[in-house]
Design a protein around this motif. Sequence first.
Motif, short mmCIF file in Angstrom:
data_model
loop_
_atom_site.label_atom_id
_atom_site.label_comp_id
_atom_site.label_asym_id
_atom_site.label_seq_id
_atom_site.Cartn_x
_atom_site.Cartn_y
_atom_site.Cartn_z
N VAL B 77 0.53 -1.30 -0.16
CA VAL B 77 -0.08 -0.06 0.41
C VAL B 77 0.72 1.15 0.10
O VAL B 77 0.66 2.37 -0.97
N PHE B 78 2.09 1.46 0.83
CA PHE B 78 2.73 1.87 0.78
C PHE B 78 3.76 2.96 -0.59
O PHE B 78 3.88 3.82 -0.40
N ILE B 79 4.06 1.01 -0.95
CA ILE B 79 4.81 1.62 -2.12
C ILE B 79 4.01 1.88 -3.20
O ILE B 79 4.08 3.42 -3.97
N SER B 80 2.48 1.80 -3.84
CA SER B 80 1.91 2.35 -4.05
C SER B 80 1.83 3.74 -4.18
O SER B 80 1.37 4.77 -4.71
N LEU B 81 1.10 4.28 -2.21
CA LEU B 81 1.18 5.69 -2.40
C LEU B 81 2.82 6.16 -2.83
O LEU B 81 2.45 7.92 -3.19
N THR B 82 3.26 6.06 -2.44
CA THR B 82 5.17 6.18 -3.02
C THR B 82 5.20 6.98 -4.43
O THR B 82 5.38 7.78 -5.07
N ILE B 83 4.40 6.18 -5.20
CA ILE B 83 4.70 6.00 -6.75
C ILE B 83 3.38 7.01 -7.37
O ILE B 83 3.77 7.85 -8.15
N GLY B 84 2.31 7.32 -6.12
CA GLY B 84 0.93 7.27 -6.60
C GLY B 84 0.99 8.72 -6.83
O GLY B 84 0.17 9.94 -7.71
N LEU B 85 1.32 9.59 -5.33
CA LEU B 85 1.16 10.66 -4.87
C LEU B 85 2.39 11.60 -5.04
O LEU B 85 1.31 13.17 -5.26
N PRO B 86 3.44 10.93 -5.78
CA PRO B 86 3.78 13.17 -6.21
C PRO B 86 3.50 13.34 -7.10
O PRO B 86 3.89 14.56 -7.17
N PRO B 87 3.07 12.70 -8.28
CA PRO B 87 2.20 13.60 -9.28
C PRO B 87 1.33 14.48 -9.12
O PRO B 87 1.17 15.15 -9.45
N LEU B 88 0.75 13.21 -8.53
CA LEU B 88 -1.22 14.23 -7.75
C LEU B 88 -0.68 15.31 -7.09
O LEU B 88 -0.58 16.38 -7.62
N PHE B 89 0.35 15.47 -6.41
CA PHE B 89 1.12 16.99 -5.49
C PHE B 89 1.57 17.46 -6.25
O PHE B 89 0.89 18.62 -6.09
N LEU B 90 2.35 16.77 -7.69
CA LEU B 90 3.07 18.10 -8.28
C LEU B 90 1.87 19.03 -9.19
O LEU B 90 2.00 20.14 -9.06
N SER B 91 0.76 18.12 -9.42
CA SER B 91 0.00 18.64 -10.53
C SER B 91 -1.32 19.86 -10.04
O SER B 91 -0.97 20.71 -9.99
N PHE B 92 -1.40 19.28 -8.78
CA PHE B 92 -2.51 20.10 -8.08
C PHE B 92 -1.20 21.56 -6.99
O PHE B 92 -2.52 22.03 -6.43
N GLY B 93 -0.37 20.94 -6.53
CA GLY B 93 0.82 22.54 -5.76
C GLY B 93 0.43 22.91 -6.76
O GLY B 93 0.29 24.28 -6.41
N VAL B 94 1.03 22.59 -7.73
CA VAL B 94 0.76 24.42 -9.03
C VAL B 94 -0.62 24.96 -9.34
O VAL B 94 -0.41 26.31 -8.70
N ALA B 95 -1.18 24.22 -9.27
CA ALA B 95 -2.27 24.67 -9.90
C ALA B 95 -2.74 25.59 -8.51
O ALA B 95 -2.96 26.47 -8.43
N ALA B 96 -2.68 25.10 -7.02
CA ALA B 96 -2.90 25.96 -5.34
C ALA B 96 -1.91 26.74 -5.69
O ALA B 96 -2.72 27.28 -5.48
N VAL B 97 -0.89 27.51 -6.01
CA VAL B 97 0.10 28.24 -5.99
C VAL B 97 -0.94 29.09 -7.24
O VAL B 97 -0.89 30.51 -5.94
N VAL B 98 -0.47 28.37 -8.43
CA VAL B 98 -1.32 29.75 -9.36
C VAL B 98 -2.89 30.09 -8.48
O VAL B 98 -2.73 31.34 -8.95
N LEU B 99 -3.37 29.79 -8.15
CA LEU B 99 -4.99 29.88 -8.20
C LEU B 99 -5.06 31.04 -6.67
O LEU B 99 -5.54 31.77 -6.84
#
Lengths: 139, 113
Positions: B77-99
């Motif tokens: 489960v945690f391995i999947s999280l380490t693979i899946g979360l960073p791209p999600l965080f990168l996309s949503f992080g940029v969106a949140a900063v710009v918004l």
Amino acid sequence: MTNFPPSLTILASMDGVRPVFMIVMGLFLLVVAWRVAEKASRWTARILIAGALLLGLGYSVILPLYEAGVLHSPRPDDSPDTVAWLLGWKAVKQVALNFGWMLFGFGICLHARVFSSLFHPNKVPQPYPPRECTPRLKC
Amino acid sequence: MHASFEMLITGGLPLDMLGLFGLALVAVAAIRLSSRHRSWGGNTMAIGATMLFLARLWMILSPRVMTMDLEHALGPVFISLTIGLPPLFLSFGVAAVVLGFWSHERWLREVHN
């Protein structure tokens, strides 16, 4: 990769949306930084705009190229010319994104007057004037 | 290959640290803005910058930290999280900063015009 016109499933997928999202975000950041810099003091505006330009280059030009597969990390069967080209773009990407965030963060810090207590330790930072009634802001 | 160019390509750690430092500066400035102006743009920017910071930190650290033993200890489960979360965080992080930056700019215009 030459399927044109692209099918709707590709356009609606995460991989299809990500480059567009990156381009929109980079340009929007640039526009907003420009509008903030209009009202900022001289060096704040310069640093903010420099950071936003670098981030705009990184997010709206280089990262979509990576997403589209035009640029990628070098493979063993690439010719030396291709490898040099790819490494050059990788260097540009590293510099644009990292220096971009650095300059942008520094510019926002200057804009928010984070460092003013370091430069003028005895001066209490003045808050913005209280909200006044304007045509756009009903109160 | 020129030495400085080679350092830029293979050992980009100082450059990555510079980017991380810049993201931390964005977060600090956003928290300062939100506390001084009580605008929700500052909060959004701070959340976005923190997400970007975490994702970048993980992407820099993971080749140096992730070993086979650690993967076994983490479990699937945690391995999947380490693979899946960073791209999600990168996309949503940029969106949140710009918004957040945009809403802060709107706020500045409404107060100062």
